[in-house]
Design a protein around this motif. Structure first.
Motif, short mmCIF file in Angstrom:
data_model
loop_
_atom_site.label_atom_id
_atom_site.label_comp_id
_atom_site.label_asym_id
_atom_site.label_seq_id
_atom_site.Cartn_x
_atom_site.Cartn_y
_atom_site.Cartn_z
N ILE A 182 0.86 -1.18 0.00
CA ILE A 182 0.00 0.00 0.00
C ILE A 182 0.89 1.23 0.00
CG2 ILE A 182 -1.75 1.30 1.25
CD1 ILE A 182 -2.71 -1.36 2.41
N ASP A 183 0.72 2.06 -1.00
CA ASP A 183 1.47 3.31 -1.13
C ASP A 183 0.46 4.46 -1.08
OD1 ASP A 183 2.90 5.55 -1.87
OD2 ASP A 183 3.86 4.61 -3.61
N ILE A 184 0.21 4.94 0.13
CA ILE A 184 -0.79 5.99 0.33
C ILE A 184 -0.39 7.28 -0.39
CG2 ILE A 184 -1.88 7.49 2.07
CD1 ILE A 184 -2.98 4.61 2.01
N GLN A 185 0.90 7.62 -0.37
CA GLN A 185 1.37 8.85 -1.01
C GLN A 185 0.98 8.91 -2.48
OE1 GLN A 185 2.01 10.62 1.73
NE2 GLN A 185 3.86 11.47 0.86
N ASN A 186 1.15 7.78 -3.20
CA ASN A 186 0.86 7.74 -4.63
C ASN A 186 -0.50 7.12 -4.95
OD1 ASN A 186 3.39 8.86 -5.57
ND2 ASN A 186 4.31 6.98 -4.78
N LYS A 187 -1.28 6.78 -3.89
CA LYS A 187 -2.62 6.21 -4.04
C LYS A 187 -2.59 4.93 -4.88
CE LYS A 187 -6.03 8.22 -2.78
NZ LYS A 187 -6.77 8.05 -1.52
N ILE A 188 -1.67 4.02 -4.54
CA ILE A 188 -1.50 2.75 -5.26
C ILE A 188 -1.54 1.58 -4.28
CG2 ILE A 188 0.15 1.35 -6.58
CD1 ILE A 188 1.12 3.94 -7.87
N ILE A 189 -2.26 0.54 -4.66
CA ILE A 189 -2.29 -0.71 -3.90
C ILE A 189 -1.95 -1.85 -4.86
CG2 ILE A 189 -3.72 -2.33 -2.59
CD1 ILE A 189 -5.39 0.08 -1.67
N ILE A 190 -1.01 -2.69 -4.44
CA ILE A 190 -0.62 -3.87 -5.23
C ILE A 190 -1.28 -5.08 -4.57
CG2 ILE A 190 1.31 -5.27 -6.09
CD1 ILE A 190 1.45 -2.37 -7.06
N ILE A 191 -1.97 -5.89 -5.39
CA ILE A 191 -2.63 -7.08 -4.86
C ILE A 191 -2.14 -8.33 -5.58
CG2 ILE A 191 -4.69 -5.79 -4.19
CD1 ILE A 191 -6.15 -7.01 -6.58
N ASN A 192 -2.22 -9.45 -4.89
CA ASN A 192 -1.92 -10.74 -5.49
C ASN A 192 -3.20 -11.20 -6.19
OD1 ASN A 192 -1.11 -13.26 -6.24
ND2 ASN A 192 -0.35 -13.84 -4.22
N TRP A 193 -3.32 -10.82 -7.44
CA TRP A 193 -4.55 -11.00 -8.20
C TRP A 193 -4.88 -12.47 -8.44
CZ3 TRP A 193 -8.75 -8.67 -8.63
CH2 TRP A 193 -9.65 -8.91 -9.66
N ASN A 194 -3.91 -13.35 -8.48
CA ASN A 194 -4.16 -14.78 -8.71
C ASN A 194 -5.06 -15.38 -7.64
OD1 ASN A 194 -2.54 -14.70 -10.97
ND2 ASN A 194 -0.71 -15.30 -9.86
N LEU A 195 -4.98 -14.86 -6.42
CA LEU A 195 -5.83 -15.37 -5.36
C LEU A 195 -7.27 -14.85 -5.47
CD1 LEU A 195 -3.45 -14.96 -2.30
CD2 LEU A 195 -4.08 -17.07 -3.46
N CYS A 196 -7.47 -13.79 -6.26
CA CYS A 196 -8.77 -13.13 -6.29
C CYS A 196 -9.59 -13.44 -7.53
CB CYS A 196 -8.58 -11.61 -6.20
SG CYS A 196 -7.63 -11.13 -4.76
#
Length: 167
Positions: free
Chosen positions: A152-166
């Motif tokens: 989670i990068d609040i400064q740049n408003k970016i969230i990285i997720i492990n999409w394979n699980l979703c």
């Protein structure tokens, strides 16, 4: 200023109004004053709240100077704002929901997935409601760190997720 709730429609004929809290513990909205009503530029202070009571999943509130349904209707459907500086400081890996909203979601391959539109509380863990750009619809992703939410990068408003699980 951040949104901590919303004033709904009047309740009854004596000036009561519905209040919907967006705080994690719903009753905490009554600890954050003054409230600023977004469109009207009116402030409500703690001393203005005569009484409040729980009503299903929100509150009914009696505010001084609102004596009838017409007066209560004059402040209806307003976002309740407060200064973000009044919020308690967070520990590492803690986030306010308003910081998560509108974050761009990327998978671990750096492909854009969508945008966080809402955060839902299902009592076990929070769920991100994400508008998926490719599918042109909402998808729901559990907010579970570090299994699904990788960064989670609040400064740049970016969230990285492990999409394979979703998927």
């Amino acid at each position: 200023m951040i949104i901590i709730g919303k004033i709904g429609n009047p309740y009854g004929i004596l000036g009561w109004i519905h209040i919907h809290s967006y705080t994690e513990k719903k009753e905490n909205i009554f600890y954050y004053f003054p409230w600023k009503l977004e469109k009207l530029n009116i402030y409500i202070h703690k001393k203005n709240i005569i009484r409040y009571k729980k009503h299903t999943n929100h509150f009914l509130v009696k505010i001084d100077n609102l004596h009838n349904r017409t007066q209560a209707h004059s402040i209806a459907n307003q976002n309740i704002l407060m200064k973000s500086t009044k919020l308690p400081k967070l520990q590492k890996h803690e986030y306010y929901w308003n910081n998560i909203l509108l974050c761009k979601i990327f998978n671990v391959k750096k492909e854009i997935i969508g945008l966080v539109k809402q955060i839902l509380d299902n009592k076990v863990y929070n769920i991100l409601k994400i508008f998926n750009f490719k599918k042109n619809k909402n998808i729901y992703v559990p907010f579970i760190q570090p299994n699904i939410i990788k960064k989670i990068d609040i400064q740049n408003k970016i969230i990285i997720i492990n999409w394979n699980l979703c998927e």
